[in-house]
Write a protein that holds these residues in place. Structure first.
Motif, PDB file in Angstrom:
ATOM      1  N   ILE A 663       0.811  -1.265   0.020  1.00  0.00           N
ATOM      2  CA  ILE A 663      -0.093  -0.026   0.041  1.00  0.00           C
ATOM      3  C   ILE A 663       0.873   1.153  -0.025  1.00  0.00           C
ATOM      4  CG2 ILE A 663      -1.894   1.249   1.257  1.00  0.00           C
ATOM      5  CD1 ILE A 663      -2.611  -1.236   2.568  1.00  0.00           C
ATOM      6  N   LEU A 664       0.620   2.117  -0.972  1.00  0.00           N
ATOM      7  CA  LEU A 664       1.394   3.360  -0.980  1.00  0.00           C
ATOM      8  C   LEU A 664       0.764   4.374   0.181  1.00  0.00           C
ATOM      9  CD1 LEU A 664       1.226   4.165  -4.936  1.00  0.00           C
ATOM     10  CD2 LEU A 664       3.177   3.230  -3.433  1.00  0.00           C
ATOM     11  N   VAL A 665       1.716   5.055   1.162  1.00  0.00           N
ATOM     12  CA  VAL A 665       1.163   5.890   2.214  1.00  0.00           C
ATOM     13  C   VAL A 665       1.470   7.214   1.927  1.00  0.00           C
ATOM     14  CG1 VAL A 665       1.385   3.716   3.761  1.00  0.00           C
ATOM     15  CG2 VAL A 665       3.173   5.174   3.369  1.00  0.00           C
ATOM     16  N   ARG A 666       0.548   7.983   2.564  1.00  0.00           N
ATOM     17  CA  ARG A 666       0.782   9.589   2.663  1.00  0.00           C
ATOM     18  C   ARG A 666       1.559  10.115   3.789  1.00  0.00           C
ATOM     19  NH1 ARG A 666      -2.816  11.659  -1.106  1.00  0.00           N
ATOM     20  NH2 ARG A 666      -4.049  10.359  -2.309  1.00  0.00           N
ATOM     21  N   TYR A 667       2.842   9.514   3.715  1.00  0.00           N
ATOM     22  CA  TYR A 667       3.530  10.144   4.662  1.00  0.00           C
ATOM     23  C   TYR A 667       4.624  11.476   4.294  1.00  0.00           C
ATOM     24  CZ  TYR A 667       7.786  10.441   7.952  1.00  0.00           C
ATOM     25  OH  TYR A 667       8.837  10.896   8.702  1.00  0.00           O
ATOM     26  N   LYS A 668       4.508  12.581   4.742  1.00  0.00           N
ATOM     27  CA  LYS A 668       5.292  13.491   4.031  1.00  0.00           C
ATOM     28  C   LYS A 668       5.133  13.727   2.751  1.00  0.00           C
ATOM     29  CE  LYS A 668       8.324  14.107   8.179  1.00  0.00           C
ATOM     30  NZ  LYS A 668       7.634  15.064   8.711  1.00  0.00           N
ATOM     31  N   GLU A 669       6.343  13.767   1.816  1.00  0.00           N
ATOM     32  CA  GLU A 669       6.241  13.842   0.345  1.00  0.00           C
ATOM     33  C   GLU A 669       5.552  12.866  -0.466  1.00  0.00           C
ATOM     34  OE1 GLU A 669      10.759  13.322   1.030  1.00  0.00           O
ATOM     35  OE2 GLU A 669       9.151  14.074   2.267  1.00  0.00           O
ATOM     36  N   GLY A 670       5.295  11.718   0.305  1.00  0.00           N
ATOM     37  CA  GLY A 670       4.523  10.597  -0.158  1.00  0.00           C
ATOM     38  C   GLY A 670       3.094  11.125  -0.375  1.00  0.00           C
ATOM     39  N   ASP A 671       2.668  11.976   0.321  1.00  0.00           N
ATOM     40  CA  ASP A 671       1.226  12.347   0.084  1.00  0.00           C
ATOM     41  C   ASP A 671       1.231  13.214  -1.469  1.00  0.00           C
ATOM     42  OD1 ASP A 671      -1.356  13.208   0.681  1.00  0.00           O
ATOM     43  OD2 ASP A 671      -1.052  14.906   1.949  1.00  0.00           O
ATOM     44  N   GLN A 672       2.031  14.085  -1.774  1.00  0.00           N
ATOM     45  CA  GLN A 672       2.218  14.502  -2.971  1.00  0.00           C
ATOM     46  C   GLN A 672       2.329  13.627  -3.949  1.00  0.00           C
ATOM     47  OE1 GLN A 672       4.186  16.088  -0.269  1.00  0.00           O
ATOM     48  NE2 GLN A 672       2.288  17.221   0.322  1.00  0.00           N
ATOM     49  N   LEU A 673       3.468  12.723  -3.900  1.00  0.00           N
ATOM     50  CA  LEU A 673       3.500  11.644  -4.786  1.00  0.00           C
ATOM     51  C   LEU A 673       2.371  10.799  -4.980  1.00  0.00           C
ATOM     52  CD1 LEU A 673       7.316  10.648  -3.520  1.00  0.00           C
ATOM     53  CD2 LEU A 673       6.562  11.743  -5.877  1.00  0.00           C
ATOM     54  N   VAL A 674       1.506  10.474  -4.172  1.00  0.00           N
ATOM     55  CA  VAL A 674       0.504  10.031  -4.258  1.00  0.00           C
ATOM     56  C   VAL A 674      -0.588  10.407  -5.131  1.00  0.00           C
ATOM     57  CG1 VAL A 674      -1.603   8.817  -3.323  1.00  0.00           C
ATOM     58  CG2 VAL A 674       0.516   8.149  -2.436  1.00  0.00           C
ATOM     59  N   ASP A 675      -0.764  11.804  -5.070  1.00  0.00           N
ATOM     60  CA  ASP A 675      -1.554  12.918  -5.728  1.00  0.00           C
ATOM     61  C   ASP A 675      -1.028  12.716  -7.087  1.00  0.00           C
ATOM     62  OD1 ASP A 675      -3.235  13.258  -3.596  1.00  0.00           O
ATOM     63  OD2 ASP A 675      -2.454  15.041  -2.972  1.00  0.00           O
ATOM     64  N   ARG A 676       0.183  12.801  -7.246  1.00  0.00           N
ATOM     65  CA  ARG A 676       0.736  12.948  -8.520  1.00  0.00           C
ATOM     66  C   ARG A 676       0.498  11.803  -9.385  1.00  0.00           C
ATOM     67  NH1 ARG A 676       7.200  13.093  -9.707  1.00  0.00           N
ATOM     68  NH2 ARG A 676       7.264  12.615 -11.707  1.00  0.00           N
ATOM     69  N   LEU A 677       0.591  10.631  -8.768  1.00  0.00           N
ATOM     70  CA  LEU A 677       0.238   9.134  -9.398  1.00  0.00           C
ATOM     71  C   LEU A 677      -1.369   9.209  -9.770  1.00  0.00           C
ATOM     72  CD1 LEU A 677       0.886   6.304 -10.146  1.00  0.00           C
ATOM     73  CD2 LEU A 677       0.285   5.881  -7.734  1.00  0.00           C
ATOM     74  N   LYS A 678      -2.359   9.687  -9.100  1.00  0.00           N
ATOM     75  CA  LYS A 678      -3.692   9.730  -9.371  1.00  0.00           C
ATOM     76  C   LYS A 678      -3.991  10.758 -10.726  1.00  0.00           C
ATOM     77  CE  LYS A 678      -6.767  10.038  -6.234  1.00  0.00           C
ATOM     78  NZ  LYS A 678      -7.413  10.489  -4.944  1.00  0.00           N
ATOM     79  N   SER A 679      -3.136  11.887 -10.894  1.00  0.00           N
ATOM     80  CA  SER A 679      -3.230  12.611 -11.903  1.00  0.00           C
ATOM     81  C   SER A 679      -2.491  12.280 -13.205  1.00  0.00           C
ATOM     82  CB  SER A 679      -2.823  14.240 -11.511  1.00  0.00           C
ATOM     83  OG  SER A 679      -1.477  14.202 -11.130  1.00  0.00           O
ATOM     84  N   GLU A 680      -1.265  11.819 -13.024  1.00  0.00           N
ATOM     85  CA  GLU A 680      -0.345  11.569 -13.997  1.00  0.00           C
ATOM     86  C   GLU A 680      -0.349  10.111 -14.607  1.00  0.00           C
ATOM     87  OE1 GLU A 680       3.586  13.103 -13.167  1.00  0.00           O
ATOM     88  OE2 GLU A 680       2.941  14.894 -12.649  1.00  0.00           O
ATOM     89  N   GLY A 681      -0.735   9.124 -13.643  1.00  0.00           N
ATOM     90  CA  GLY A 681      -0.481   8.033 -13.974  1.00  0.00           C
ATOM     91  C   GLY A 681       0.730   7.366 -13.589  1.00  0.00           C
ATOM     92  N   PRO A 682       1.119   5.937 -13.717  1.00  0.00           N
ATOM     93  CA  PRO A 682       2.445   5.385 -13.117  1.00  0.00           C
ATOM     94  C   PRO A 682       3.446   5.619 -14.437  1.00  0.00           C
ATOM     95  CG  PRO A 682       0.868   3.713 -13.779  1.00  0.00           C
ATOM     96  CD  PRO A 682       0.007   5.049 -13.739  1.00  0.00           C
ATOM     97  N   SER A 683       4.642   5.580 -13.609  1.00  0.00           N
ATOM     98  CA  SER A 683       5.789   6.033 -14.753  1.00  0.00           C
ATOM     99  C   SER A 683       6.987   5.145 -14.048  1.00  0.00           C
ATOM    100  CB  SER A 683       6.182   7.284 -15.100  1.00  0.00           C
ATOM    101  OG  SER A 683       6.643   8.136 -13.889  1.00  0.00           O
ATOM    102  N   ARG A 684       7.884   4.864 -14.664  1.00  0.00           N
ATOM    103  CA  ARG A 684       9.259   4.019 -13.992  1.00  0.00           C
ATOM    104  C   ARG A 684       9.639   5.045 -12.974  1.00  0.00           C
ATOM    105  NH1 ARG A 684      13.011   0.333 -15.399  1.00  0.00           N
ATOM    106  NH2 ARG A 684      15.065   0.713 -14.400  1.00  0.00           N
ATOM    107  N   GLU A 685      10.056   6.430 -12.954  1.00  0.00           N
ATOM    108  CA  GLU A 685      10.535   7.412 -12.402  1.00  0.00           C
ATOM    109  C   GLU A 685       9.649   7.670 -11.029  1.00  0.00           C
ATOM    110  OE1 GLU A 685      10.514  11.231 -10.675  1.00  0.00           O
ATOM    111  OE2 GLU A 685       9.071  10.794 -12.447  1.00  0.00           O
ATOM    112  N   LEU A 686       8.181   7.714 -11.432  1.00  0.00           N
ATOM    113  CA  LEU A 686       7.407   7.992 -10.257  1.00  0.00           C
ATOM    114  C   LEU A 686       7.304   6.794  -9.257  1.00  0.00           C
ATOM    115  CD1 LEU A 686       5.592   9.842  -8.690  1.00  0.00           C
ATOM    116  CD2 LEU A 686       3.717   9.060 -10.176  1.00  0.00           C
ATOM    117  N   MET A 687       7.219   5.473  -9.916  1.00  0.00           N
ATOM    118  CA  MET A 687       6.864   4.306  -9.083  1.00  0.00           C
ATOM    119  C   MET A 687       8.108   3.877  -8.302  1.00  0.00           C
ATOM    120  SD  MET A 687       3.942   3.979  -9.377  1.00  0.00           S
ATOM    121  CE  MET A 687       3.517   2.387  -8.457  1.00  0.00           C
ATOM    122  N   ARG A 688       9.290   4.370  -8.817  1.00  0.00           N
ATOM    123  CA  ARG A 688      10.524   4.099  -7.887  1.00  0.00           C
ATOM    124  C   ARG A 688      10.628   4.984  -6.649  1.00  0.00           C
ATOM    125  NH1 ARG A 688      14.658   0.328  -8.740  1.00  0.00           N
ATOM    126  NH2 ARG A 688      15.083  -0.370 -10.818  1.00  0.00           N
TER     127      ARG A 688
END
Length: 739
Positions: A663-688
């Motif tokens: 499960i991806l969690v919303r801890y600190k910058e993880g919160d923004q990264l999850v939102d970015r995933l929702k808007s942009e979709g998965p990419s190699r760089e983002l999933m890393r």
């Protein structure tokens, strides 16, 4: 060969079509490269034939039309009623069997048939169905359509001979997988050179082993000059010197038995680089059990030889921290210093997919350091030890089994039954007397076992005991116990468990270290994740009763640097809840039986032989999933060279991800990264990047989280917390009042 047969096509930057990658060139160049790779284990001729045959199926008119139509490079090309992919790999597999006979041909057929889809099972008896090699062979009825010059070219090739006399067990299957690795990597590299030459040119260009060895020596000269003259540092220097001396001996399997805090990471690197230089080996591979400590150890290695010389291959590597050269090297391990996890290393040795197997040929001619080797999973111990022995005997590999608690890996007779372990292990530190002397010289704490091994304490009693100390670490055996005890502690206590994402744990560990150095109060409740490689140094450590290896590892966090005026205190207690079912409980039971037999027990090097011997024989099986049986043609059907690569790979899972979910969690910058995933979709760089913000839970817990809508599925099989409210900066993932 017809000059206009095509292997690959691509467009130029201006949109025009480049000159095709001719099939004749691709087969010849792939054959040369495969032969070069396979020559490291005396199989160059096998590699050459495999390379010449791997893509011969492209030399049919139907496949040439398929290529030009699918790519669009020939707008007039059309397929007469044909839809989907047209196979080509199986044609090369069938052709080599026809030319070289079943003995030679079947070996190469596995490699050629699977060079895109993965090594197949022989038959469908294990569930492989249409993917089995046996079935695929029945579907080939157009070999007569192959370009005749391809067939003639293969017929003129030298018939290869076996590189050695094969033994029963994993010998043949490992060799086939090594040939397969050589072919797959050669095919990838030759194709890449045509399709993306700029990318291909970024590969390699690392320091040589000799240059890295010189950097290592220079680092230690400077380290010794600036280090304080303590007894611990004197012992560490002695161990390093011993490593450099023994490194000049013949290749084989070595153990480095050094108590926790004795500098195993740097000492093992000293040995590995000197050993690799002495024997003209290609690389050092550092295998670490947990991702939670791999970055710490990688940083240590980088400080020695330079950050640009260490290639990390594990899930926590963030894409933008990698340069392109390092990322490419993680694909096939062509760098001289690799840092990876035991999951990646061992699962790759039994894998079937090309992307997992591609790097295996680069394990040949290497030094492999198994850090914290006692954590090798018992249920896979038999196939792992057999493979290690084969790598040493056949592939010019040396192993360093590095741990404070040496497991009983050596072959032996136990009560009339043969334990088929490693044939010979040379201890770097010296004989048993010298090892014992080393352990005694590094005694920095005293371990207190409970007087009554049958009396359990409540968490309330343990919490009250812990409050008596200003700096104290308490380690328990599971997440639930960790949370229950933490809830009883005073404000300011730290919690550490795998319910916290990697980024969170790293942040908390840094804070704890700062407080320890500043000598201010700091109390920590943790699961066993701190026991391997996390460099904490507490004056007092409590440990819930567990295996002797876990107790010794916990003791390694107590007075680690030996700076206390007296010995540190390690207090072992009986918790209110037993260790989880399985090997952890058996380990605790084995430890209790040994403690009961020894009234004034001292945990030292000699005791671990007895402990592990008992523990291994308590295990249900050392090959619980029958990996050796699946991969041994002599146990299946030797006449057909019947091997079940794909089934074995599916069963060899150190971490069974079918029983758990991430499960991806919303801890600190993880919160923004999850939102970015929702808007942009998965990419190699983002999933890393998001790997650092992942928590894994049991399947049953995950289903409950879904039911109460704590997690949402953002994309197929990608789940994230629906809100940051469900993640605590103190304890990590929270849900429904349970942790």
């Amino acid at each position: 060969m017809r000059e206009n047969l095509i292997a690959h096509v691509r467009k130029n930057e201006d949109g025009s079509w480049a000159v095709p990658h001719w099939l004749s060139d691709h087969l010849k160049d792939t054959a040369s490269l495969t032969a070069l790779f396979a020559s490291k284990f005396h199989s160059g001729e096998w590699g050459k034939v495999g390379g010449l045959a791997h893509d011969v199926g492209k030399g049919r008119e139907v496949w040439q039309r398929y290529l030009t139509q699918k790519s669009g490079c020939d707008e007039e090309a059309h397929l007469e009623g044909k839809k989907g992919k047209i196979p080509h790999a199986i044609h090369g597999a069938e052709l080599v069997e026809q030319i070289f006979g079943k003995g030679i041909g079947r070996i190469l057929a596995y490699c050629i048939a699977g060079h895109h889809a993965g090594l197949p099972d022989w038959s469908s008896s294990e569930g492989a169905g249409l993917a089995s090699l046996q079935f695929q062979k029945t579907q080939v009825n157009d070999l007569d359509q192959l370009d005749s010059s391809i067939v003639d070219n293969l017929r003129s090739s030298k018939s290869p001979h076996p590189p050695w006399k094969f033994a029963a067990g994993l010998d043949i299957s490992l060799w086939i997988r090594m040939l397969y690795s050589s072919l797959v990597d050669a095919d990838y590299l030759d194709t890449e050179h045509y399709m993306n030459e700029k990318k291909a040119l970024k590969r390699g260009d690392y320091c040589s082993i000799s240059e890295l060895n010189e950097r290592c020596k220079h680092f230690f000269e400077e380290l010794d000059e600036r280090s304080e003259r303590s007894e611990v540092n004197r012992v560490r220097r002695t161990i390093r010197d011993r490593c450099a001396q023994v490194a000049k001996e013949a290749q084989g399997i070595f153990s480095l038995s050094v108590p926790t805090g004795g500098g195993k990471t740097l000492s093992s690197l000293t040995f590995a680089l000197e050993h690799a230089k002495t024997h003209n080996l290609d690389r050092v591979i550092y295998v670490i059990p947990y991702t939670s400590i791999i970055e710490q150890n990688a940083d240590v290695l980088k400080s020695v030889v330079g950050a640009d010389q260490v290639v990390e291959h594990h899930c926590n590597v963030v894409e933008d921290e990698l340069n392109e050269k390092s990322r490419l090297s993680s694909e096939n391990w062509d760098a001289p210093l690799i840092v990876t996890t035991s999951v990646q290393f061992f699962e790759s040795l039994f894998a079937s997919k090309p992307n997992r197997c591609r790097k295996l040929h680069n394990i040949a001619k290497s030094v492999i350091i198994l850090d914290e080797a006692q954590l090798v999973p018992v249920e896979f111990l038999a196939p792992i030890l057999e493979t290690m022995q084969l790598l040493v005997e056949r592939y010019h590999v040396s192993f360093v089994i590095s741990t404070a608690t040496q497991p009983a890996f050596k072959e032996r007779d136990v009560d009339g039954t043969l334990f088929k372990g490693l044939k010979e292990i040379k201890e770097i530190v010296g004989n048993e007397k010298e090892v014992q002397k080393l352990y005694h010289s590094l005694v920095r704490n005293r371990i207190y076992f409970p007087k009554n091994l049958h009396l359990n304490f409540s968490w309330e009693e343990i919490a009250e005991e812990l409050t008596q100390y200003e700096q104290v670490l308490c380690i328990v055996s599971n997440r639930t116990s960790c949370r229950e005890l933490y809830d009883l502690m005073s404000e300011g206590t730290y919690h550490l468990s795998a319910l916290m994402c990697g980024h969170h744990r790293s942040h908390i560990i840094r804070e704890i270290k700062q407080k320890l150095v500043a000598k201010v109060p700091v109390r920590v409740i943790s699961t066993q994740l701190v026991e391997a490689g996390v460099d904490l140094d507490f004056p007092v450590v409590f440990r819930a009763f567990a295996g002797l290896d876990s107790i010794a590892q916990a003791a390694g966090r107590c007075n680690r640097e030996g700076k206390l005026p007296d010995l540190g205190k390690v207090i072992v207690f009986n918790p209110p809840r037993q260790a989880p079912n399985g090997i952890l409980r058996k380990a605790a039971e084995t430890a209790k039986s040994i403690v009961m037999e020894n009234e004034n027990i001292v945990i030292d090097h000699a005791l671990f032989e007895q402990y592990y011997e008992k523990l291994y024989w308590k295990a249900n099986s050392l090959d619980e999933h029958e990996i050796v049986t699946l991969l041994d043609p002599q146990r299946n059907d030797l006449r057909e060279c019947s091997i079940y690569f794909r089934t074995a790979a599916s069963r060899f899972r150190i971490i069974d991800d079918t029983q758990q979910k991430s499960i991806l969690v919303r801890y600190k910058e993880g919160d923004q990264l999850v939102d970015r995933l929702k808007s942009e979709g998965p990419s190699r760089e983002l999933m890393r990047k998001l790997q650092r913000f992942t928590v894994t839970v049991r399947q049953s817990v995950f289903e409950e989280l879904q039911r109460i809508r704590v997690v949402e599925e953002l994309y197929p099989n990608i789940f994230a917390l629906s809100s940051s409210m469900h993640y605590s900066e103190k304890v990590g993932l929270i849900y429904g009042g349970r942790y």
